[in-house]
Enzyme design. Structure first.
Site, PDB file in Angstrom:
ATOM      1  N   ASP A 197     -58.305  93.934  32.634  1.00 20.74           N
ATOM      2  CA  ASP A 197     -59.648  93.731  33.142  1.00 20.74           C
ATOM      3  C   ASP A 197     -59.660  93.934  34.648  1.00 20.74           C
ATOM      4  OD1 ASP A 197     -60.437  93.016  30.602  1.00 20.74           O
ATOM      5  OD2 ASP A 197     -60.347  90.858  30.975  1.00 20.74           O
ATOM      6  N   ARG A 198     -60.814  94.278  35.173  1.00 18.82           N
ATOM      7  CA  ARG A 198     -60.942  94.549  36.612  1.00 18.82           C
ATOM      8  C   ARG A 198     -60.370  93.411  37.461  1.00 18.82           C
ATOM      9  NH1 ARG A 198     -65.943  97.408  39.291  1.00 18.82           N
ATOM     10  NH2 ARG A 198     -65.127  97.654  41.379  1.00 18.82           N
TER      11      ARG A 198
END
Length: 318
Positions: A146-147
């Site tokens: 995830d970012r």
């Protein structure tokens, strides 16, 4: 006069295309002009645009040293030039330590060139760190984060490594460990084994009997009764798996804006400026993989490991 010998990766291509790659800083018009002026020879014969060069060919360049240096591709790049923190690299793979806030892949046009994969590709192409003679293959990552999750991402440099690593991950053979800090007390090992589905509009997952199975093992490292530092062993690899699992356990990850505790997050944002989930993909242990046997037992650890431990100590003494 300058003499070069065509390498394996440079061979089997048209001469004008080779020159465009070799002299990255030279305009196409300059390259074409010098070919027309007969300033290049291949194995003693005048070179033409559509001539092919092959491994071992001798190319003579009747150009000045000044122009040669000015037109030449830069070859002294280092990973930092591409915003990469490389933990491990060999002929088949590269393991990178992603920063929180950095995308793994581009999500839209505005992300092109500003994500981990594009930085990796730029590094590998510019430094010629993989076999560029295979024109049908482009290096790729085999896992994504995830970012706002930091940590280890594996890149494959050739199609064989990509195929073998994808198979190993699909079969849950790679041991992948995460570190996180959660709100609540955890004083014994536990696991979350359930099924989830994803709401694409909200980019969020929920429990669903019709969904995909997730399995994660959790182990407490330290706890003060209010907060706990956990090690998570990922078995399956679904979107938001760890974040959802810890919410289900009523011990959400601190800073997690999707699955966390808003009141806890507010306190930690005010006191320690924590704005996103504290989650680190900190360790990968490679199994025996047929075709990549030399990797068996290799343990790669994120440089950010100590940062999470220090943050946990600070939080637990607030």
């Amino acid at each position: 006069m300058i003499e070069i010998i065509i390498s394996k990766n440079q061979g089997n291509q048209r001469f004008d295309r080779f020159l465009r790659k070799y002299f990255e800083n030279a305009p196409l018009s300059v390259i074409s002009k010098n070919i027309r002026k007969r300033n290049f020879k291949i194995n003693g014969k005048r070179a033409k645009n559509n001539d092919f060069v092959y491994e071992g060919d001798k190319v003579l360049m009747y150009i000045s040293d000044e122009n040669y240096k000015k037109w030449l591709s830069k070859t002294d790049f280092i990973p930092q030039d591409f915003n990469l923190d490389i933990i491990y690299e060999d002929d088949n793979i590269v393991v990178m330590d992603k920063e929180a806030g950095q995308l793994t892949h581009s999500a839209s046009k505005k992300d092109y060139g500003n994500n981990l994969v594009d930085n990796m590709l730029s590094y590998l192409y510019k430094t010629k760190s993989f076999d560029m003679s295979d024109k049908t293959f482009k290096p790729a990552v085999v896992n994504r984060l995830d970012r706002n999750t930091a940590g280890l991402v594996i890149g494959a440099k050739n199609s064989n490594a990509l195929r073998l690593l994808n198979k190993a991950i699909k079969e849950n053979k790679l041991d992948k460990y995460y570190l996180t800090i959660v709100a609540g007390e955890v004083n014994k090992d536990f696991k979350i084994d359930t099924k989830i589905s994803k709401n694409e509009d909200k980019n969020k997952v929920k429990k669903s009997s019709e969904g995909k199975e997730i399995l994660t093992y959790f182990k407490p490292i330290k706890s003060n009764g209010t907060y706990s530092l956990l090690e998570c062993k990922l078995i399956t690899g679904r979107t938001h798996q760890i974040r959802f699992s810890l919410k289900e356990n009523n011990t959400p990850i601190i800073g997690d804006r999707k699955y966390g505790n808003p009141s806890v997050n507010k306190i930690l944002k005010e006191r320690l400026n924590i704005n996103n989930q504290i989650l680190l993909a900190y360790k990968i242990v490679f199994p025996k993989i047929k075709g990549l046997e030399y990797l068996e037992g290799l343990e790669v650890v994120s440089k950010k490991y100590q940062d999470i431990k220090k943050l946990s100590e600070k939080i637990m003494t607030m």
